[in-house]
Design an enzyme around this catalytic site. Sequence first.
Site, PDB file in Angstrom:
ATOM      1  N   GLN A 176       0.838  -1.185   0.000  1.00 51.02           N
ATOM      2  CA  GLN A 176       0.000   0.000   0.000  1.00 51.02           C
ATOM      3  C   GLN A 176       0.880   1.244   0.000  1.00 51.02           C
ATOM      4  O   GLN A 176       1.552   1.520   0.990  1.00 51.02           O
ATOM      5  CB  GLN A 176      -0.877   0.000   1.259  1.00 51.02           C
ATOM      6  CG  GLN A 176      -2.129   0.826   1.100  1.00 51.02           C
ATOM      7  CD  GLN A 176      -3.330  -0.034   0.767  1.00 51.02           C
ATOM      8  OE1 GLN A 176      -3.706  -0.884   1.550  1.00 51.02           O
ATOM      9  NE2 GLN A 176      -3.906   0.162  -0.415  1.00 51.02           N
ATOM     10  N   GLU A 217      16.178  -7.728   2.584  1.00 52.15           N
ATOM     11  CA  GLU A 217      16.269  -9.180   2.679  1.00 52.15           C
ATOM     12  C   GLU A 217      17.727  -9.623   2.610  1.00 52.15           C
ATOM     13  O   GLU A 217      18.583  -8.904   2.111  1.00 52.15           O
ATOM     14  CB  GLU A 217      15.482  -9.832   1.532  1.00 52.15           C
ATOM     15  CG  GLU A 217      13.979  -9.675   1.667  1.00 52.15           C
ATOM     16  CD  GLU A 217      13.428 -10.331   2.922  1.00 52.15           C
ATOM     17  OE1 GLU A 217      14.085 -11.262   3.460  1.00 52.15           O
ATOM     18  OE2 GLU A 217      12.359  -9.912   3.387  1.00 52.15           O
ATOM     19  N   TYR A 246      17.069  -3.021  11.059  1.00 51.23           N
ATOM     20  CA  TYR A 246      15.669  -3.258  11.424  1.00 51.23           C
ATOM     21  C   TYR A 246      15.302  -2.503  12.698  1.00 51.23           C
ATOM     22  O   TYR A 246      14.129  -2.254  12.960  1.00 51.23           O
ATOM     23  CB  TYR A 246      15.431  -4.763  11.622  1.00 51.23           C
ATOM     24  CG  TYR A 246      15.300  -5.521  10.322  1.00 51.23           C
ATOM     25  CD1 TYR A 246      16.430  -5.854   9.572  1.00 51.23           C
ATOM     26  CD2 TYR A 246      14.056  -5.914   9.846  1.00 51.23           C
ATOM     27  CE1 TYR A 246      16.315  -6.553   8.383  1.00 51.23           C
ATOM     28  CE2 TYR A 246      13.929  -6.620   8.655  1.00 51.23           C
ATOM     29  CZ  TYR A 246      15.052  -6.929   7.928  1.00 51.23           C
ATOM     30  OH  TYR A 246      14.918  -7.615   6.752  1.00 51.23           O
ATOM     31  N   VAL A 288       7.812 -17.737  17.226  1.00 52.86           N
ATOM     32  CA  VAL A 288       6.807 -17.414  16.220  1.00 52.86           C
ATOM     33  C   VAL A 288       7.440 -17.693  14.866  1.00 52.86           C
ATOM     34  O   VAL A 288       8.492 -17.148  14.537  1.00 52.86           O
ATOM     35  CB  VAL A 288       6.352 -15.943  16.306  1.00 52.86           C
ATOM     36  CG1 VAL A 288       5.364 -15.620  15.191  1.00 52.86           C
ATOM     37  CG2 VAL A 288       5.736 -15.655  17.670  1.00 52.86           C
ATOM     38  N   SER A 329       6.558 -18.418  10.677  1.00 51.98           N
ATOM     39  CA  SER A 329       5.572 -18.550   9.596  1.00 51.98           C
ATOM     40  C   SER A 329       6.082 -19.413   8.447  1.00 51.98           C
ATOM     41  O   SER A 329       5.292 -20.113   7.829  1.00 51.98           O
ATOM     42  CB  SER A 329       5.125 -17.180   9.085  1.00 51.98           C
ATOM     43  OG  SER A 329       6.061 -16.192   9.361  1.00 51.98           O
ATOM     44  N   ASN A 330       7.377 -19.373   8.171  1.00 50.26           N
ATOM     45  CA  ASN A 330       7.891 -20.196   7.065  1.00 50.26           C
ATOM     46  C   ASN A 330       8.864 -21.247   7.594  1.00 50.26           C
ATOM     47  O   ASN A 330      10.056 -20.992   7.723  1.00 50.26           O
ATOM     48  CB  ASN A 330       8.587 -19.319   6.032  1.00 50.26           C
ATOM     49  CG  ASN A 330       7.626 -18.319   5.415  1.00 50.26           C
ATOM     50  OD1 ASN A 330       6.594 -18.702   4.876  1.00 50.26           O
ATOM     51  ND2 ASN A 330       7.941 -17.049   5.524  1.00 50.26           N
ATOM     52  N   TYR A 355      12.774 -15.912  23.981  1.00 48.61           N
ATOM     53  CA  TYR A 355      12.192 -15.945  22.643  1.00 48.61           C
ATOM     54  C   TYR A 355      13.232 -16.465  21.661  1.00 48.61           C
ATOM     55  O   TYR A 355      14.390 -16.022  21.681  1.00 48.61           O
ATOM     56  CB  TYR A 355      11.743 -14.535  22.227  1.00 48.61           C
ATOM     57  CG  TYR A 355      11.094 -14.534  20.872  1.00 48.61           C
ATOM     58  CD1 TYR A 355       9.772 -14.946  20.715  1.00 48.61           C
ATOM     59  CD2 TYR A 355      11.809 -14.169  19.731  1.00 48.61           C
ATOM     60  CE1 TYR A 355       9.183 -14.991  19.468  1.00 48.61           C
ATOM     61  CE2 TYR A 355      11.223 -14.209  18.480  1.00 48.61           C
ATOM     62  CZ  TYR A 355       9.906 -14.617  18.362  1.00 48.61           C
ATOM     63  OH  TYR A 355       9.326 -14.676  17.112  1.00 48.61           O
ATOM     64  N   ASN A 375      16.149 -16.609   9.481  1.00 46.72           N
ATOM     65  CA  ASN A 375      15.842 -17.612   8.459  1.00 46.72           C
ATOM     66  C   ASN A 375      17.076 -17.992   7.645  1.00 46.72           C
ATOM     67  O   ASN A 375      17.118 -19.039   7.010  1.00 46.72           O
ATOM     68  CB  ASN A 375      14.704 -17.139   7.547  1.00 46.72           C
ATOM     69  CG  ASN A 375      15.022 -15.824   6.842  1.00 46.72           C
ATOM     70  OD1 ASN A 375      16.183 -15.512   6.583  1.00 46.72           O
ATOM     71  ND2 ASN A 375      14.000 -15.058   6.526  1.00 46.72           N
ATOM     72  N   GLU A 399      13.799  -8.013  12.864  1.00 47.29           N
ATOM     73  CA  GLU A 399      12.776  -7.646  13.855  1.00 47.29           C
ATOM     74  C   GLU A 399      12.555  -8.750  14.878  1.00 47.29           C
ATOM     75  O   GLU A 399      11.978  -8.498  15.930  1.00 47.29           O
ATOM     76  CB  GLU A 399      11.471  -7.266  13.152  1.00 47.29           C
ATOM     77  CG  GLU A 399      10.568  -8.413  12.695  1.00 47.29           C
ATOM     78  CD  GLU A 399      11.132  -9.256  11.564  1.00 47.29           C
ATOM     79  OE1 GLU A 399      12.063  -8.773  10.875  1.00 47.29           O
ATOM     80  OE2 GLU A 399      10.661 -10.394  11.361  1.00 47.29           O
TER      81      GLU A 399
END
Length: 342
Positions: A59, A122, A153, A176, A178-179, A225, A230, A239
């Site tokens: 956006q 990245e 970051y 946490v 996601s991938n 944590y 990755n 982050e």
Amino acid sequence: MLTWPPRSLPSVKVLITIGLFITMLWNLKYVLNLSDIFSRAPRHTKPLMILVWEWPSKQAPNISTDVCRDLYNIMDCWLTMDRRLYSLADVVVFHHDTLQKNRDKLPKEKPPGQNWLWVSLESPTNTKALAGWKQTFNWVMTYRQDSDIFMPYGKLVPNRSAMVNIPNKTSLVTWVISNYHRSQKRAAVYRNLSRYLHVDIYGKANKKPLCKDCLLPTTSKSKFYLAFENSIHRDYITEKVWRNSLMAGTVPVVLGPPRANYEQFVPADSFIHVDDFQSLAELATFLKTMNASRYRQFFAWQKRYSVKLYVDWRERICMICTKYASLRQGHVYPDLESWFKA
Ligand SMILES: *[C@@H]1O[C@H](CO)[C@@H](O)[C@H](O)[C@H]1NC(C)=O
Ligand SMILES: *[C@@H]1O[C@H](CO)[C@@H](O)[C@H](O)[C@H]1NC(C)=O
Ligand SMILES: *[C@@H]1O[C@H](CO)[C@@H](O)[C@H](O)[C@H]1NC(C)=O
Ligand SMILES: *[C@@H]1O[C@H](CO)[C@@H](O)[C@H](O)[C@H]1NC(C)=O
Ligand SMILES: *[C@@H]1O[C@H](CO)[C@@H](O)[C@H](O)[C@H]1NC(C)=O
């Protein structure tokens, strides 16, 4: 006995002379100050125009007002996405993710004095189609410290009114993710670690996605944590450390570049590195048996610093203007891929 006019008139003259002398010095100071300002003036005399070729996030915000001044107090920095202004732009910003599909549509001619800035946050592992970008970009903005514009970051900012604030804890270790890919190092470390202790897992990979505003309240309830990157690259500290751990008030257990690299960004006693231990069994024991006073030591940084996150592309792009005067004019990267993969 006092007499008027004073017998020693010359002393009045002396006083007046001293007064004039002080006035003169005062003016001189003013003149000196002015010349100081002139000598520090940036090379350009007009506002800088930054053309963002395509907005890096989905956006695009409304940048028709003077956003750099209004949001970040950065003066003389005009952002635009209007490509008709191309020939007037001082800097053209290309975000890597939007480059691939438009490779053949880039302008063929570069106006004199204009610089092209390649932007990517990245890591090389996650960056496709890097090959062939030769003699195209003048500057780079990445998470790497040796970039023309270093864009981390997050960072710690000194804060004299900072206070230690450790949120209440209801769980030991949280992750946490996601991938999840079995082949990643972080997946192997997690699998081994989970043989010795329980890890609360959230995120798409475990079908327990967290909403945007649920992330920090969730990770903050955990003592530790898993800030597992990755992919492992110098300076690639994301982050996962800044927001999910330090800002949340939980201690990051990091997997990424070596400890010494992290210590360039955060205090040595603010995190636990997977490499600090001979085995994951030892790491698990360290986490499970830690007492309250040892745990508190990880938050010593909170007495002096606050976490500043960089999340808004407007802020990142406005920062080009604050760095502009110090950038190498006319420099060009002979081969982007060889720089980034180095
Ligand atoms: C952007 O903001 C300006 C000033 O507030 C407004 O005039 C303009 O209509 C806005 N543009 C869009 C596309 O929302
Ligand atoms: C400094 O610390 C105080 C107290 O924790 C906090 O309220 C404030 O937002 C911090 N300032 C910055 C600039 O982060
Ligand atoms: C944390 O726990 C203490 C003691 O149980 C309680 O007094 C305090 O209100 C809790 N703080 C928060 C933010 O829940
Ligand atoms: C996980 O454990 C296996 C078996 O003990 C070991 O061979 C492997 O190196 C470990 N992997 C990691 C990343 O710790
Ligand atoms: C807490 O742990 C630290 C480090 O293991 C140890 O030095 C210290 O004596 C312990 N404190 C208490 C009160 O048990």
